[in-house]
Design an enzyme around this catalytic site. Sequence first.
Site, PDB file in Angstrom:
ATOM      1  N   THR A  91     -27.648 -75.746 -16.908  1.00 45.69           N
ATOM      2  CA  THR A  91     -27.078 -76.006 -15.583  1.00 45.69           C
ATOM      3  C   THR A  91     -25.584 -76.340 -15.646  1.00 45.69           C
ATOM      4  OG1 THR A  91     -27.099 -77.698 -13.845  1.00 45.69           O
ATOM      5  CG2 THR A  91     -28.036 -78.349 -15.921  1.00 45.69           C
ATOM      6  N   ASP A  92     -24.882 -76.062 -14.555  1.00 42.35           N
ATOM      7  CA  ASP A  92     -23.461 -76.445 -14.473  1.00 42.35           C
ATOM      8  C   ASP A  92     -23.296 -77.966 -14.491  1.00 42.35           C
ATOM      9  OD1 ASP A  92     -24.459 -76.968 -11.897  1.00 42.35           O
ATOM     10  OD2 ASP A  92     -22.954 -75.776 -10.841  1.00 42.35           O
ATOM     11  N   GLU A  93     -24.382 -78.696 -14.206  1.00 41.85           N
ATOM     12  CA  GLU A  93     -24.265 -80.159 -14.129  1.00 41.85           C
ATOM     13  C   GLU A  93     -23.931 -80.790 -15.488  1.00 41.85           C
ATOM     14  OE1 GLU A  93     -27.006 -82.267 -11.645  1.00 41.85           O
ATOM     15  OE2 GLU A  93     -27.494 -80.468 -10.499  1.00 41.85           O
ATOM     16  N   TYR A 146     -30.740 -86.604 -15.593  1.00 41.04           N
ATOM     17  CA  TYR A 146     -31.096 -85.178 -15.601  1.00 41.04           C
ATOM     18  C   TYR A 146     -30.085 -84.373 -16.409  1.00 41.04           C
ATOM     19  CZ  TYR A 146     -31.072 -80.317 -13.971  1.00 41.04           C
ATOM     20  OH  TYR A 146     -31.052 -78.946 -13.935  1.00 41.04           O
ATOM     21  N   LYS A 192     -30.289 -82.547 -20.188  1.00 38.88           N
ATOM     22  CA  LYS A 192     -30.066 -81.090 -20.276  1.00 38.88           C
ATOM     23  C   LYS A 192     -28.932 -80.806 -21.271  1.00 38.88           C
ATOM     24  CE  LYS A 192     -31.564 -78.034 -18.233  1.00 38.88           C
ATOM     25  NZ  LYS A 192     -32.735 -77.164 -18.556  1.00 38.88           N
TER      26      LYS A 192
HETATM   27  N1  LIG Z   1     -32.547 -75.229  -9.385  1.00 36.46           N
HETATM   28  C1  LIG Z   1     -31.268 -75.071  -9.703  1.00 36.46           C
HETATM   29  O1  LIG Z   1     -30.401 -75.061  -8.830  1.00 36.46           O
HETATM   30  C2  LIG Z   1     -30.861 -74.858 -11.152  1.00 36.46           C
HETATM   31  C3  LIG Z   1     -29.551 -74.444 -11.417  1.00 36.46           C
HETATM   32  C4  LIG Z   1     -29.179 -74.198 -12.739  1.00 36.46           C
HETATM   33  C5  LIG Z   1     -30.094 -74.362 -13.753  1.00 36.46           C
HETATM   34  N2  LIG Z   1     -31.358 -74.784 -13.480  1.00 36.46           N
HETATM   35  C6  LIG Z   1     -32.304 -74.917 -14.600  1.00 36.46           C
HETATM   36  O2  LIG Z   1     -33.261 -73.887 -14.457  1.00 36.46           O
HETATM   37  C7  LIG Z   1     -34.525 -74.320 -14.955  1.00 36.46           C
HETATM   38  C8  LIG Z   1     -35.588 -74.132 -13.896  1.00 36.46           C
HETATM   39  O3  LIG Z   1     -35.247 -74.880 -12.728  1.00 36.46           O
HETATM   40  P1  LIG Z   1     -36.116 -74.795 -11.394  1.00 36.46           P
HETATM   41  O4  LIG Z   1     -35.230 -75.151 -10.286  1.00 36.46           O
HETATM   42  O5  LIG Z   1     -36.863 -73.532 -11.381  1.00 36.46           O
HETATM   43  O6  LIG Z   1     -37.119 -76.003 -11.656  1.00 36.46           O
HETATM   44  P2  LIG Z   1     -38.575 -76.328 -11.096  1.00 36.46           P
HETATM   45  O7  LIG Z   1     -38.649 -77.808 -11.067  1.00 36.46           O
HETATM   46  O8  LIG Z   1     -38.872 -75.560  -9.864  1.00 36.46           O
HETATM   47  O9  LIG Z   1     -39.546 -75.753 -12.231  1.00 36.46           O
HETATM   48  C9  LIG Z   1     -39.681 -76.332 -13.493  1.00 36.46           C
HETATM   49  C10 LIG Z   1     -40.947 -75.772 -14.109  1.00 36.46           C
HETATM   50  O10 LIG Z   1     -41.097 -76.330 -15.428  1.00 36.46           O
HETATM   51  C11 LIG Z   1     -42.442 -76.775 -15.590  1.00 36.46           C
HETATM   52  N3  LIG Z   1     -42.435 -77.865 -16.572  1.00 36.46           N
HETATM   53  C12 LIG Z   1     -41.863 -79.101 -16.433  1.00 36.46           C
HETATM   54  N4  LIG Z   1     -42.037 -79.817 -17.550  1.00 36.46           N
HETATM   55  C13 LIG Z   1     -42.713 -79.027 -18.418  1.00 36.46           C
HETATM   56  C14 LIG Z   1     -43.160 -79.191 -19.748  1.00 36.46           C
HETATM   57  N5  LIG Z   1     -42.951 -80.336 -20.391  1.00 36.46           N
HETATM   58  N6  LIG Z   1     -43.817 -78.175 -20.346  1.00 36.46           N
HETATM   59  C15 LIG Z   1     -44.032 -77.003 -19.680  1.00 36.46           C
HETATM   60  N7  LIG Z   1     -43.628 -76.783 -18.410  1.00 36.46           N
HETATM   61  C16 LIG Z   1     -42.974 -77.790 -17.793  1.00 36.46           C
HETATM   62  C17 LIG Z   1     -42.882 -77.214 -14.204  1.00 36.46           C
HETATM   63  O11 LIG Z   1     -44.301 -77.253 -14.078  1.00 36.46           O
HETATM   64  C18 LIG Z   1     -42.230 -76.126 -13.346  1.00 36.46           C
HETATM   65  O12 LIG Z   1     -43.065 -74.990 -13.256  1.00 36.46           O
HETATM   66  C19 LIG Z   1     -34.334 -75.780 -15.376  1.00 36.46           C
HETATM   67  O13 LIG Z   1     -34.145 -75.834 -16.763  1.00 36.46           O
HETATM   68  C20 LIG Z   1     -33.067 -76.209 -14.651  1.00 36.46           C
HETATM   69  O14 LIG Z   1     -32.387 -77.204 -15.375  1.00 36.46           O
HETATM   70  C21 LIG Z   1     -31.769 -75.037 -12.198  1.00 36.46           C
END
Ligand SMILES: NC(=O)c1ccc[n+]([C@@H]2O[C@H](COP(=O)([O-])OP(=O)(O)OC[C@H]3O[C@@H](n4cnc5c(N)ncnc54)[C@H](O)[C@@H]3O)[C@@H](O)[C@H]2O)c1
Length: 328
Positions: free
Chosen positions: A117-119, A141, A145
Amino acid sequence: MRLLVCGGAGFIGSNFVRVRARDHGDDVVVLDKLTYAGRRENLQDVEHEFVHGAIEDPAVVTAAMEGVDAVVNFAAETHVDRSIAEPDAFVTTHALGTYVLLETARARRVRYVQVSTDEVYGSIEEGSFTESSPLAPSSPYSATKAGADLLVGSYHHTYGLETLICRGSNNYGPYQYPEKLIPLMVLNALHGDRLPVYGDGMNVRNWLYVEDFARGIGHVLEHGVPGEVYNVGGPDETTNLDVVRSIIEYVGASEELIEFVTDRPGHDRRYSLGSEKVRALGWEAQVRFAEGLRRTVDWYRDNAWWWEPIRSGDYRAYYERQYGRALG
Ligand SMILES: NC(=O)c1ccc[n+]([C@@H]2O[C@H](COP(=O)([O-])OP(=O)(O)OC[C@H]3O[C@@H](n4cnc5c(N)ncnc54)[C@H](O)[C@@H]3O)[C@@H](O)[C@H]2O)c1
């Protein structure tokens, strides 16, 4: 290609699985713990194999990685507010979980993509972060990350594992859990509920439509140089308040629903990513914010089957704790 997609039942992971299975004909194995944010429903229209388990469990991970060409790791706890209230799961999943995946990928010599993430760069007043900007995470968070990203880099440097890191800006689109800004505001506006905006609403985010991020991650998986980090930023920056106003306008709700609430502790003011490096690989964002927002609102309006069980379940109690008022 046969892919292991960890966290593939969540928001971005399920969109990624859909893009890869539909547009690239990949065989996909999804490994997911099914936390509150992970749902089988997110993948009901996509062919895939499913393994229910945690990335921090070496036995489950070893079995799931059998015969795959690459691993893409989305598995994470992703809500900053929850990381402030209860950071422990963030440490377990991001630190221990990433370590278990890396060890298993090392044993099998499997290409590994970490979704980040950009964070991890923290807040920036002006300009945009590049891949060589220092890491300065602000919340539990983003700090966990960032720690996971450093561990991934070390597995390339020390063991020669083919690792890649993709850092995305704020995503939005279908299948996003309604605790996050855009689906929260869309569903509240559709229901005539108050729209809780943190602080003065002037925090700026760099919005990326989820399918663009999914394509970007696939692009890095196929064309990225091992050991490298790629920023994948959206084409538009908007203040939270303008996001909320655009939703109100499109839904046809009233501006009087806006309610300014106490700011999140340590709330980062602005995120912005430069994406020149991933563009040089041949990726471009295709969806501008105005268009992506319309698609997103339409999807939530047309898919009550998806959010009704969430809005009538545990999410209600979470919402009340967070905002001190009940959902209507
Ligand atoms: N949402 C955003 O805006 C954003 C932006 C940039 C990067 N990201 C990154 O992208 C990734 C996905 O984000 P998202 O928004 O889809 O999140 P989300 O919370 O919708 O999904 C996370 C998924 O991971 C699963 N999970 C959590 N802990 C787990 C574990 N210990 N073992 C197996 N599965 C597990 C959850 O059940 C869920 O299906 C993350 O790594 C996040 O940091 C998100």
